[in-house]
Scaffold this motif. Sequence first.
Motif, PDB file in Angstrom:
ATOM      1  N   ARG A 155      -0.547   0.415   4.169  1.00 48.46           N
ATOM      2  CA  ARG A 155       0.345   1.302   3.443  1.00 48.46           C
ATOM      3  C   ARG A 155      -0.408   2.129   2.406  1.00 48.46           C
ATOM      4  O   ARG A 155      -0.095   3.292   2.181  1.00 48.46           O
ATOM      5  N   ARG A 156      -1.410   1.534   1.791  1.00 46.19           N
ATOM      6  CA  ARG A 156      -2.128   2.243   0.729  1.00 46.19           C
ATOM      7  C   ARG A 156      -3.018   3.348   1.270  1.00 46.19           C
ATOM      8  O   ARG A 156      -3.444   4.225   0.519  1.00 46.19           O
ATOM      9  N   GLU A 157      -3.290   3.320   2.565  1.00 44.52           N
ATOM     10  CA  GLU A 157      -4.044   4.418   3.160  1.00 44.52           C
ATOM     11  C   GLU A 157      -3.244   5.715   3.121  1.00 44.52           C
ATOM     12  O   GLU A 157      -3.807   6.806   3.152  1.00 44.52           O
ATOM     13  N   THR A 158      -1.917   5.605   3.064  1.00 46.42           N
ATOM     14  CA  THR A 158      -1.068   6.792   3.018  1.00 46.42           C
ATOM     15  C   THR A 158      -0.467   7.007   1.628  1.00 46.42           C
ATOM     16  O   THR A 158       0.367   7.887   1.442  1.00 46.42           O
ATOM     17  N   TYR A 159      -0.881   6.183   0.655  1.00 46.82           N
ATOM     18  CA  TYR A 159      -0.368   6.301  -0.717  1.00 46.82           C
ATOM     19  C   TYR A 159      -0.850   7.617  -1.315  1.00 46.82           C
ATOM     20  O   TYR A 159      -2.009   8.018  -1.120  1.00 46.82           O
ATOM     21  N   VAL A 160       0.023   8.283  -2.042  1.00 39.02           N
ATOM     22  CA  VAL A 160      -0.333   9.567  -2.641  1.00 39.02           C
ATOM     23  C   VAL A 160      -1.173   9.331  -3.894  1.00 39.02           C
ATOM     24  O   VAL A 160      -0.697   8.742  -4.869  1.00 39.02           O
TER      25      VAL A 160
END
Length: 314
Positions: free
Chosen positions: A76-81
Amino acid sequence: MPLTADDIDRFEASRPRLEAIAYRLLGSAGEAEDAVQETFLRWQAADVDRIEVLEAWLTKVLTNLCLNQLTSARARRETYVGQWLPEPLLAGDPMLGPAETAEQRESVSYAVLTLMERLSPNERAVYVLREAFDYPHREIAEILGITEAASQQIFHRAKKHVADGKARAEIDEAAARRIVEEFLAAATSGRTDPLVRLLTEDAISIGDGGGKVPARAKAFEGAVAVAKFLRGLFKPSKAKRAVVGGAPEVYAWTANGDPAVVAVVDGRVVGVMCLEVTAEGITAFRNQVNPDKLERATARWAAADHGEPLCNAF
């Protein structure tokens, strides 16, 4: 078979410790609460009479739930802004857990929680259980389904990773307040030089807005760059006030045991800036402004005796 009142009391007695473990593992109070609640549901569904040592059983279930969560969180954190930072906990929050030893205090510091993001889920689990809660390697090995020797090796590796990026000095509450007061005086002076004098040459500033509040995706690096950013941050601006809904009142506080600046608008915490301090000066500013990660801080703030603000930001 439904749990008895005594069974529930036994679980509730363990809840503070479980929440403190889960928060250190996940870096999120909300996710920690969810993991503990799921542990309770597993306890509710278990054959309680066959569980010999409740604490060990609950810790094993909780840790493995957190390991699963950490694995999915990485994706999920790979797509975190922008930058991802942990959820800060203000002074007195029970989820901070035990603070009797330097290791326990350090394990929940904002700097170390951020550094632990570099660790694999297993490394993080071993580090937290051993360093913060003094579990013997024999028990950690059983919890994680590894050998005792593997647990020892993982711990030494994890501790080295954390130590390599760690520069924090232990500071008591009075000293923390003085540091924040001195920093705020410099930051609101309108000049860069007073700020530069407070910083180490390799100082950094990182912000987490979660895509909901403006925060630079790349860290500011170096004393001059950080000082210029901070000077601009505290410069009055209608645009800034519009983002947070007013002119924030600024307080000197502690968060995760570190000196912190807390910005509040109408009782709502809109920013927590954690300062990492060394003997040479302030070496890092980690700024949490994502409103999703400040809800617990706001609730804690409402219950705190915080006195008068030191100043108003922008």
